[in-house]
Design a protein around this motif. Structure first.
Motif, PDB file in Angstrom:
ATOM      1  N   ARG A 192       1.459  11.243  -0.634  1.00 14.88           N
ATOM      2  CA  ARG A 192       0.551  10.234  -1.186  1.00 14.88           C
ATOM      3  C   ARG A 192       1.184   8.842  -1.108  1.00 14.88           C
ATOM      4  N   THR A 193       0.340   7.838  -1.265  1.00  9.17           N
ATOM      5  CA  THR A 193       0.819   6.461  -1.104  1.00  9.17           C
ATOM      6  C   THR A 193       1.817   6.050  -2.179  1.00  9.17           C
ATOM      7  N   ASN A 194       1.886   6.799  -3.300  1.00 14.71           N
ATOM      8  CA  ASN A 194       2.896   6.455  -4.311  1.00 14.71           C
ATOM      9  C   ASN A 194       4.304   6.823  -3.878  1.00 14.71           C
TER      10      ASN A 194
ATOM     11  N   THR B  21       5.860   9.660  -3.978  1.00 11.52           N
ATOM     12  CA  THR B  21       6.560  10.696  -4.748  1.00 11.52           C
ATOM     13  C   THR B  21       5.772  11.995  -4.864  1.00 11.52           C
ATOM     14  N   GLN B  22       4.498  11.995  -4.464  1.00 13.58           N
ATOM     15  CA  GLN B  22       3.653  13.172  -4.630  1.00 13.58           C
ATOM     16  C   GLN B  22       3.260  13.751  -3.281  1.00 13.58           C
TER      17      GLN B  22
ATOM     18  N   TYR C  53       0.824  -1.205   0.000  1.00 14.91           N
ATOM     19  CA  TYR C  53       0.000   0.000   0.000  1.00 14.91           C
ATOM     20  C   TYR C  53       0.863   1.262   0.000  1.00 14.91           C
ATOM     21  N   ALA C  54       1.872   1.311   0.879  1.00 17.16           N
ATOM     22  CA  ALA C  54       2.751   2.489   0.950  1.00 17.16           C
ATOM     23  C   ALA C  54       4.079   2.093   1.572  1.00 17.16           C
TER      24      ALA C  54
END
Length: 267
Positions: free
Chosen positions: A231-233, A235-236, A196-197
């Motif tokens: 955010r979970t990605n 990078t944002q 998820y993260a």
């Protein structure tokens, strides 16, 4: 980019540089205006046991990366009941549950989901000659389905440090009672599964506000809030900023209300 955005971004970058200095991901940042409105009702339960209760209702709205209206979309609606123990000197313990109905905001990448939280919180307050200082630690576990329909259980730790300045009342019959200027900083860390993260950092939040009483039973808060969320990605970063208002009714009259536990924020 406005001066407010630049100043907030610079401050957040300084704070986060120590957290993220060992990482080399290509971070991007987006700005999202938001507003937080909350109504709380506090009431005694069993006074001889120092137990009281509180019910919070919250509405969060937001704009998007290219939409500067903080009231454009409904982000979430929250119902949050608490049981509060105040038998320790200068300390309160809170046990709560939060029902978060989150809505899709396609322009900001938000998806619709129902999130529930179990919360344990402690607040320690030091009274000063003309104000108070408080430290707060909150442990919560979030239960929800992610955008892929997978159920997620995510523990989170939140640490808050705040200051309240008691303002003088020069008039014999003032419009507002026991006014204060308050501010706090808050750091949130999440402990999610790797699918998820990857990052533990979640949110860094700042808030400044004015609080006062309309009557001994009714108090209000008006202020601004800013936060940086990863955010979970991984990078944002999303930077939320905007107005925050809260109204609290206490069945038992209070001389002063500082709103140390107000949960203003967007995520």
């Amino acid at each position: 980019m406005s001066l407010l955005k630049k100043s907030f971004l610079l401050f957040c970058c300084i704070i986060l540089s120590q957290i993220l200095k060992a990482q080399d991901a290509p971070y991007t940042i987006g700005f999202i205006p938001a507003s937080i409105s909350e109504v709380d009702v506090a009431f005694p339960l069993i006074e001889k046991w120092n137990l009281s209760g509180q019910a919070d209702m919250q509405l969060v709205t937001q704009g998007a990366y290219t939409n500067g209206n903080p009231f454009e979309y409904t982000q979430r609606k929250v119902i949050r009941p608490w049981i509060i123990y105040s038998g320790f000197k200068n300390m309160k313990l809170w046990l709560g549950y939060a029902h978060n109905q989150k809505y899709a905001v396609e322009e900001a990448g938000n998806y619709k989901t129902l999130e529930n939280r179990l919360i344990v919180m402690g607040t320690y307050t030091q009274e000063m000659p003309k104000g108070s200082i408080f430290e707060q630690v909150r442990f919560e576990t979030k239960f929800f389905d992610d955008r892929n329909g997978n159920h997620q259980t995510i523990p989170r730790i939140r640490a808050r440090f705040g200051v309240n300045h008691y303002l003088r009342q020069s008039k014999e019959k003032p419009i507002f009672l026991a006014p204060n200027i308050g501010y706090y900083t808050e750091l949130m860390l999440k402990f999610a599964s790797k699918d998820y993260a990857d990052e533990h950092f979640d949110i860094f939040r700042l808030s400044v506000y004015y609080t006062a009483g309309i009557t001994p039973n009714i108090h209000f808060l008006a202020g601004i809030i800013g936060q940086m969320q990863l955010r979970t990605n991984g990078t944002q970063f999303d930077v939320y900023y905007g107005p925050m208002v809260s109204l609290k009714y206490s069945v038992k009259p209070k001389e002063r209300e500082t709103f140390d536990s107000v949960d203003g924020g967007a995520d």
